[in-house]
Design a protein around this motif. Structure first.
Motif, PDB file in Angstrom:
ATOM      1  N   THR A  31       0.941  -1.125  -0.073  1.00 61.27           N
ATOM      2  CA  THR A  31      -0.081   0.021   0.192  1.00 61.27           C
ATOM      3  C   THR A  31       0.816   1.342   0.164  1.00 61.27           C
ATOM      4  N   LYS A  32       1.940   1.033   0.645  1.00 61.18           N
ATOM      5  CA  LYS A  32       3.015   2.220   0.670  1.00 61.18           C
ATOM      6  C   LYS A  32       4.374   1.544   0.632  1.00 61.18           C
ATOM      7  N   PHE A  33       5.228   2.336  -0.393  1.00 57.78           N
ATOM      8  CA  PHE A  33       6.355   1.450  -0.845  1.00 57.78           C
ATOM      9  C   PHE A  33       7.491   2.457  -1.390  1.00 57.78           C
ATOM     10  N   ILE A  34       8.527   2.025  -1.168  1.00 57.22           N
ATOM     11  CA  ILE A  34       9.656   2.709  -1.885  1.00 57.22           C
ATOM     12  C   ILE A  34      10.399   2.032  -2.750  1.00 57.22           C
ATOM     13  N   ALA A  35      10.684   2.247  -3.901  1.00 59.07           N
ATOM     14  CA  ALA A  35      11.356   1.526  -4.966  1.00 59.07           C
ATOM     15  C   ALA A  35      12.841   2.086  -5.202  1.00 59.07           C
ATOM     16  N   ASP A  36      13.774   1.305  -4.737  1.00 61.30           N
ATOM     17  CA  ASP A  36      15.092   1.933  -4.668  1.00 61.30           C
ATOM     18  C   ASP A  36      15.771   0.505  -4.484  1.00 61.30           C
ATOM     19  N   SER A  37      17.117   0.409  -5.197  1.00 57.68           N
ATOM     20  CA  SER A  37      17.885  -0.844  -5.263  1.00 57.68           C
ATOM     21  C   SER A  37      18.732  -0.944  -3.612  1.00 57.68           C
ATOM     22  N   ASN A  38      18.888   0.127  -3.224  1.00 61.51           N
ATOM     23  CA  ASN A  38      19.748   0.277  -1.876  1.00 61.51           C
ATOM     24  C   ASN A  38      19.001   0.538  -0.761  1.00 61.51           C
ATOM     25  N   LEU A  39      17.537   0.315  -0.649  1.00 58.00           N
ATOM     26  CA  LEU A  39      16.681   0.377   0.348  1.00 58.00           C
ATOM     27  C   LEU A  39      17.156   0.167   1.823  1.00 58.00           C
ATOM     28  N   SER A  40      17.836  -0.941   1.920  1.00 60.10           N
ATOM     29  CA  SER A  40      18.340  -1.494   3.109  1.00 60.10           C
ATOM     30  C   SER A  40      19.612  -0.668   3.718  1.00 60.10           C
ATOM     31  N   THR A  41      20.175   0.127   2.955  1.00 59.60           N
ATOM     32  CA  THR A  41      21.289   1.037   3.606  1.00 59.60           C
ATOM     33  C   THR A  41      20.986   2.357   3.368  1.00 59.60           C
ATOM     34  N   ARG A  42      19.772   2.599   2.778  1.00 62.84           N
ATOM     35  CA  ARG A  42      19.465   4.204   2.710  1.00 62.84           C
ATOM     36  C   ARG A  42      19.206   4.672   4.025  1.00 62.84           C
ATOM     37  N   THR A  43      19.556   5.965   4.485  1.00 64.64           N
ATOM     38  CA  THR A  43      19.196   6.480   5.820  1.00 64.64           C
ATOM     39  C   THR A  43      18.564   7.814   5.478  1.00 64.64           C
ATOM     40  N   ASP A  44      18.526   8.274   4.273  1.00 67.06           N
ATOM     41  CA  ASP A  44      17.925   9.471   4.078  1.00 67.06           C
ATOM     42  C   ASP A  44      16.583   9.690   3.614  1.00 67.06           C
ATOM     43  N   LEU A  45      16.139   8.433   3.520  1.00 67.83           N
ATOM     44  CA  LEU A  45      14.693   8.504   2.999  1.00 67.83           C
ATOM     45  C   LEU A  45      13.587   8.550   4.193  1.00 67.83           C
ATOM     46  N   THR A  46      12.431   9.355   4.128  1.00 69.12           N
ATOM     47  CA  THR A  46      11.356   9.456   5.103  1.00 69.12           C
ATOM     48  C   THR A  46      10.085   8.930   4.392  1.00 69.12           C
ATOM     49  N   LYS A  47       9.338   9.313   5.335  1.00 66.44           N
ATOM     50  CA  LYS A  47       7.808   8.873   5.062  1.00 66.44           C
ATOM     51  C   LYS A  47       7.115   9.467   3.958  1.00 66.44           C
ATOM     52  N   GLU A  48       7.813  10.748   3.675  1.00 66.69           N
ATOM     53  CA  GLU A  48       7.334  11.381   2.266  1.00 66.69           C
ATOM     54  C   GLU A  48       7.446  10.819   1.143  1.00 66.69           C
ATOM     55  N   ASP A  49       8.780   9.929   1.170  1.00 72.00           N
ATOM     56  CA  ASP A  49       9.196   9.250   0.091  1.00 72.00           C
ATOM     57  C   ASP A  49       8.528   7.920  -0.290  1.00 72.00           C
ATOM     58  N   TYR A  50       7.533   7.639   0.239  1.00 68.25           N
ATOM     59  CA  TYR A  50       6.665   6.780  -0.001  1.00 68.25           C
ATOM     60  C   TYR A  50       5.864   6.985  -0.825  1.00 68.25           C
ATOM     61  N   ILE A  51       5.799   5.873  -1.997  1.00 72.68           N
ATOM     62  CA  ILE A  51       4.865   6.002  -3.043  1.00 72.68           C
ATOM     63  C   ILE A  51       3.285   5.364  -2.568  1.00 72.68           C
ATOM     64  N   ASP A  52       2.154   6.038  -2.810  1.00 69.20           N
ATOM     65  CA  ASP A  52       0.963   5.450  -2.440  1.00 69.20           C
ATOM     66  C   ASP A  52       0.612   4.353  -3.515  1.00 69.20           C
ATOM     67  N   GLY A  53       0.549   3.247  -3.387  1.00 70.53           N
ATOM     68  CA  GLY A  53       0.144   2.135  -4.087  1.00 70.53           C
ATOM     69  C   GLY A  53      -1.297   2.183  -4.776  1.00 70.53           C
ATOM     70  N   ARG A  54      -2.116   2.925  -3.925  1.00 69.09           N
ATOM     71  CA  ARG A  54      -3.424   3.109  -4.396  1.00 69.09           C
ATOM     72  C   ARG A  54      -3.837   3.937  -5.643  1.00 69.09           C
TER      73      ARG A  54
END
Lengths: 417, 229
Positions: free
Chosen positions: A144-167
């Protein structure tokens, strides 16, 4: 003395000492409410984790290493399919892949998602859209909410605002793009570009499923096709890669037994997610410890209240003894008093607990917060435990105290020494 | 007829390693239908005596008989039963239950008396209170009664189970002169109805009402002149 006499006695005392009675009822019902809430919270947390870890496919997935010189992949897979509680055995390269979706790119992310092969039996709970059926070929199930990035597990700069709304993408066509490479060159070059149209037919909550925030699901066929296409001419130009089979267990509670069985077959199983059994166990322990502490503190508080009441009425106890009342008569009188307070407090706390339960359940069910779908169960078990506590504690307290004053000089009691 | 008898009764306390003989070889008996006064200064042992007589405390040595039965070795339960049936107490500080009305205080001893049916308790209590001129006070709480009224309610309570013995420890200690007189008159009347009334008091007014007067000094008891009632 008749039961009515005890009740009448107790009620008269409670009404006369109004302030004390109200104080005692407030304390007692607060104690019972704390037990009820703690119980419910613990149950909710444990059920939430157990159920949602249980649903998590990756938690139920294991790689199985084998001696590639001794045995063929097909032979190993055949043996693994006969292991009890194993519902799926697939080659590793048909289980998972990584693809880029332009529509999922943002100014901070590269649009790469992790897709896992699944079918309708292995999918997490769909909260929007629908489950795939046999007619769905190129389908995607996304969070429902996701972030598409190849380095997701190591990124520390991403916030709630970077989530994509799946709907936003539900029931829409999504183009996925991937490449195959020419391995004949020293540095592999793009051989072919592939573009395929998928349809995003359903959404799930990563919090329900303890899944990574870039995990999507599609059919086993699609994953196999994508990985095969991406491999290009690697078979000709690179060393043979031995893929280990992957098995999926039917239920998280069977993981350990399957693990042991595969071990005993001479293979080396490796869990894809190794943290959760300890995590659940530790969280359970913490919840149960908090619950136990709450119950112990509650019992101590209740005993203190009852003993304080009895101490305050020592002079009256002495008088009753002088009039010929036995220790049993007096004990039962105070017991009835304590039980009356206990029962009144119990019903008040149940009422408040029930109201709170409905308010919070409705709040959670009607919210769009990311932390949704926590199932709060009305804890009848805790209601029963609380009821038992308010019956047993007065009994223990009253008789314990009277054992002590049994041999005290009546005159001293009357004179309150 | 002797209803209470003490033979070579002794009660010893220990305070700061010192032995205190509150009762020192007391030999005494009390009969029904008489008003006994036990007088003496503070510390003479009179309160200890009345507590022993009321089975509120135990002798260190000696014998205690009620109606010819040795009661010293009874169990706590048996003593409680005896207190309920045979003995009525009146305390200096009244010791009424503050959360019970006057008639409820009188009913209090009746609750544990199986000989009085629950449906009869109220009427029995009213009858006793009427005899003590407390008809208008039956529904009042102790805090709404005067000192004299409270003591009369306490006496009514002591009479609730129709005991043979009434023990009163300084019953007029917290009352004014007028009420003192009223209480002594009342106790006299009770003794004339056939009960054994034993009153501990340092109030000299009691000598006008008592049939027999004892004095206590240093745990020893001495009978003064009888006074014909």
């Amino acid at each position: 003395m008749r039961i009515l006499d005890y009740i009448s006695f107790g009620l008269k005392n409670l009404i006369y000492y109004k302030k004390r009675t109200i104080y005692n009822i407030i304390i007692t019902f607060s104690i019972i409410l704390i037990i009820l809430i703690t119980f419910t919270a613990s149950n909710t947390i444990i059920s939430f984790l157990e159920e949602n870890i249980n649903k998590n496919i990756e938690y139920r997935t294991m790689y199985v290493k084998y001696d590639v010189m001794e045995e063929s992949l097909s032979s190993v897979m055949k043996k693994l399919s006969k292991v009890k509680n194993v519902i799926k055995v697939i080659e590793q390269d048909k289980y998972q892949s990584y693809i880029t979706i332009d529509k999922f790119k943002t100014n901070k992310t590269d649009g790469e998602i992790n897709i896992i092969a699944s079918d309708s039996n292995l999918l997490p709970s769909i909260v929007a859209g629908r489950n795939p059926n046999s007619n769905d070929k190129n389908y995607l199930i996304c969070p429902t909410k996701f972030i598409a990035d190849s380095n997701l597990s190591t990124r520390t700069d991403l916030t709630k605002e970077d989530y994509i709304d799946g709907r936003k993408f539900l029931n829409k066509e999504i183009t996925i793009k991937y490449y195959s490479y020419d391995y004949s060159k020293e540095i592999p070059e793009v051989l072919n570009q592939y573009e395929e149209e998928f349809q995003l037919i359903g959404l799930y909550n990563t919090y329900d499923n303890y899944a990574k925030d870039n995990t999507c699901y599609t059919s086993f066929t699609n994953v196999a096709k994508i990985n095969k296409n991406m491999s290009g001419n690697s078979e000709e130009y690179t060393e043979e890669v031995y893929y280990h089979p992957i098995i999926i267990v039917n239920d998280s509670k069977n993981i350990d037994s399957v693990f042991e069985e595969i071990n005993s077959m001479g293979y080396t199983p490796i869990k894809r997610m190794n943290i959760d059994s300890n995590l659940i166990g530790n969280i359970k322990l913490i919840c149960l410890s908090i619950l136990l502490i709450a119950i112990v503190i509650s019992i101590i508080c209740m005993i203190t209240i009852i003993l304080k009441n009895i101490k305050e009425q020592e002079q009256e106890i002495g008088l009753l003894k002088a009039l010929g009342y036995t220790n049993k008569n007096i004990s039962l009188s105070f017991l009835v008093e304590s039980l009356i307070i206990g029962l009144i407090s119990f019903f008040i706390s149940i009422l408040i607990y029930t109201i709170l339960y409905f308010i919070i359940s409705n709040l959670i069910n009607n919210t769009n917060l990311i932390f949704t779908k926590i199932a709060i169960n009305y804890s009848w078990y805790s209601v029963l435990i609380s009821f038992i506590i308010i019956i047993i504690i007065p009994i223990i307290s009253t008789f314990t105290w009277f054992k002590k004053i049994k041999n005290v000089n009546i005159v001293n009691l009357i004179n309150n020494e | 007829m002797s209803i209470i008898k003490l033979v070579q009764a002794e009660k010893v306390y220990y305070k700061l390693n010192q032995e205190i003989k509150a009762l020192n070889n007391v030999n005494i008996d009390f009969s029904s239908g008489k008003f006994y006064a036990i007088m003496g200064h503070s510390g003479s042992g009179k309160t200890t005596l009345i507590q022993i007589l009321g089975l509120l405390d135990n002798l260190t040595s000696g014998k205690y008989y009620i109606n010819g039965k040795d009661v010293e070795n009874l169990t706590e339960k048996e003593k409680a039963s005896l207190r309920m049936k045979k003995i009525g107490f009146v305390f200096q500080s009244f010791h009424l239950s503050p959360n019970l009305k006057a008639y409820e205080n009188v009913i209090l001893p009746m609750i544990i008396n199986k000989d009085i049916l629950p449906k009869n308790r109220y009427q029995e209590a009213i009858n006793i209170l009427e005899k003590l001129n407390l008809t208008n006070r039956i529904n009042h709480f102790p805090k709404e009664l005067s000192g004299g009224e409270q003591q009369r309610v306490a006496i009514a309570r002591a009479l609730a189970n129709n005991p043979d013995i009434i023990l009163a420890d300084e019953p007029t200690g917290n009352l004014d002169e007028k009420n003192e007189d009223n209480i002594f008159k009342l106790l006299k009347k009770i003794s004339q109805s056939g009960k054994c009334v034993i009153v501990v008091s340092h109030n000299k007014e009691i000598t006008k009402y008592a049939d027999v007067i004892y004095t206590m000094k240093n745990g020893k008891i001495e009978r003064l002149t009888d006074e014909n009632s």
